[in-house]
Design an enzyme around this catalytic site. Structure first.
Site, PDB file in Angstrom:
ATOM      1  N   HIS A  30       0.741  -0.932  -0.066  1.00 25.22           N
ATOM      2  CA  HIS A  30      -0.060  -0.214   0.253  1.00 25.22           C
ATOM      3  C   HIS A  30       0.998   1.360  -0.082  1.00 25.22           C
ATOM      4  O   HIS A  30       1.659   1.189   0.181  1.00 25.22           O
ATOM      5  CB  HIS A  30      -0.829   0.149   1.219  1.00 25.22           C
ATOM      6  N   HIS A  33       4.684   1.573   2.595  1.00 30.02           N
ATOM      7  CA  HIS A  33       5.348   0.519   1.691  1.00 30.02           C
ATOM      8  C   HIS A  33       5.448   1.524   0.911  1.00 30.02           C
ATOM      9  O   HIS A  33       7.066   1.080   0.258  1.00 30.02           O
ATOM     10  CB  HIS A  33       5.430  -0.892   1.021  1.00 30.02           C
ATOM     11  N   GLN A 154       9.319  -3.525  16.242  1.00 31.60           N
ATOM     12  CA  GLN A 154       9.963  -3.734  15.328  1.00 31.60           C
ATOM     13  C   GLN A 154      10.998  -2.806  14.974  1.00 31.60           C
ATOM     14  O   GLN A 154      11.967  -3.635  14.860  1.00 31.60           O
ATOM     15  CB  GLN A 154       8.821  -4.232  13.906  1.00 31.60           C
ATOM     16  N   ARG A 188      -3.353  -5.228   6.973  1.00 32.26           N
ATOM     17  CA  ARG A 188      -4.297  -6.132   7.634  1.00 32.26           C
ATOM     18  C   ARG A 188      -5.449  -5.099   7.894  1.00 32.26           C
ATOM     19  O   ARG A 188      -6.837  -5.893   7.835  1.00 32.26           O
ATOM     20  CB  ARG A 188      -4.121  -6.352   9.198  1.00 32.26           C
TER      21      ARG A 188
HETATM   22  O1  PAF Z   1       6.840  -5.810   8.807  1.00 31.00           O
HETATM   23  C1  PAF Z   1       6.800  -6.537   7.732  1.00 31.00           C
HETATM   24  O2  PAF Z   1       6.589  -6.533   6.614  1.00 31.00           O
HETATM   25  C2  PAF Z   1       7.787  -7.695   8.255  1.00 31.00           C
HETATM   26  O3  PAF Z   1       8.392  -7.876   9.625  1.00 31.00           O
HETATM   27  C3  PAF Z   1       9.491  -7.308   7.895  1.00 31.00           C
HETATM   28  C4  PAF Z   1      10.350  -6.266   8.378  1.00 31.00           C
HETATM   29  C5  PAF Z   1       8.699  -6.951   6.345  1.00 31.00           C
HETATM   30  C6  PAF Z   1       9.647  -9.325   8.172  1.00 31.00           C
HETATM   31  O4  PAF Z   1       8.800  -9.827   7.931  1.00 31.00           O
END
Ligand code: PAF
Length: 284
Positions: A30, A33, A154, A188
């Protein structure tokens, strides 16, 4: 845009690259990204995106099988965004044998919040990102990887991983992209029904309100925080959500604030069958 699947093809395609600029994704791309890809492009000499739905970061009851796979549309979007190289490994390329060696992140950062509700999630993320980094940056003196702040914890875990393993990779943060109503863009979101989608912004509104209250109570935050968080959680539950956490943390290490530190408000909650996460950095 060149598309490669195997590690050998990837290495060949990157043979001349001096500083790859990399955006790892799980596809179903989307605008969030694509903004990361746009941000990455001028930071290196070759822009690389990956698409790989990483089995290791899903719990058995989670949505690995149903995670949206939209290959043709993803390729078209990356091409239109000017991405130079797409690495789309098959499972056998990244995991030719069961991945019994794993990257274990620091529990002080990874066992709270998402790690508490999705045990093993960050081990799966760190393991695949380490493998992707080894694939993209092998033999390079430097590189850059861009991760969205939407997945705030993350981003912090991966930044620490890169620092602690002294990887030659600068981890750069991308701002969260939001829909017109303020909902953070996420793959999602596509699981939401029309009526759920109309209400989905309630999570970020609850975080904003909690953040405002935390700033207003800054003089006595450690004493007031539990009550403020409980009130925010109840408010969201009263609107039909099942909340895992709504919490105010220090930006530096995601621990509970003692007063006076830069803050971030983070939340995860389920609306119907869809679990959404969001966060806001609060500026005093
Ligand atoms: O954020 C994500 O889409 C995933 O956690 C990643 C960093 C690509 C690892 O699979």
């Amino acid at each position: 845009m060149k598309i490669v699947h195997s590690l050998a093809e990837l290495r060949q395609a990157l043979a001349e690259a001096r500083r790859p600029a990399f955006v790892p994704t799980m596809g179903n791309l989307h605008e969030g990204h694509l903004a990361l890809v746009r941000q990455a492009r001028p930071l290196g000499d070759v822009s690389v995106a990956s698409i790989f739905v990483n089995r290791l970061q899903f719990l058995p009851h989670e949505d690995f099988d149903s995670y949206p796979r939209t290959w043709e549309a993803d390729c078209a979007k990356l091409r239109a965004t000017g991405c130079d190289l797409l690495f789309a490994p098959r499972e056998a390329d990244l995991y030719p044998e069961p991945q019994t060696f794993k990257v274990q992140p620091d529990p002080a950062l990874a066992d709270l919040l998402e790690g508490q509700f999705r045990p093993g999630f960050f081990t799966g993320v760190c393991t695949v990102v380490m493998k992707l980094f080894m694939a993209v940056f092998a033999g390079k003196a430097e590189g850059v990887a861009v991760f969205g702040k939407k997945d705030y914890q993350q981003l912090m875990v991966l930044r620490r991983m890169a620092q602690q393993f002294a990887l030659p990779v600068e981890v750069v943060a991308g701002e969260t992209c939001r829909a017109a109503d303020g909902l953070a863009l996420s793959s999602r979101n596509g699981y939401l029904s029309e009526s759920e989608r109309a209400r989905a912004v309630q999570l970020s509104l609850a975080l904003r309100e909690l953040g405002r209250e935390a700033l207003a109570a800054a003089h006595a935050l450690p004493q007031r925080l539990d009550a403020l968080e409980a009130q925010a959680l109840e408010g969201l539950q009263a609107q039909g959500w099942q909340a895992d956490y709504l919490t105010v943390r220090r930006r530096s290490d995601l621990q509970r604030p003692q007063g006076g530190e830069p803050l971030v408000v983070l939340g995860a909650a389920r609306l119907g069958g869809t679990r959404l996460i969001d966060n806001l950095e609060m500026d005093s």
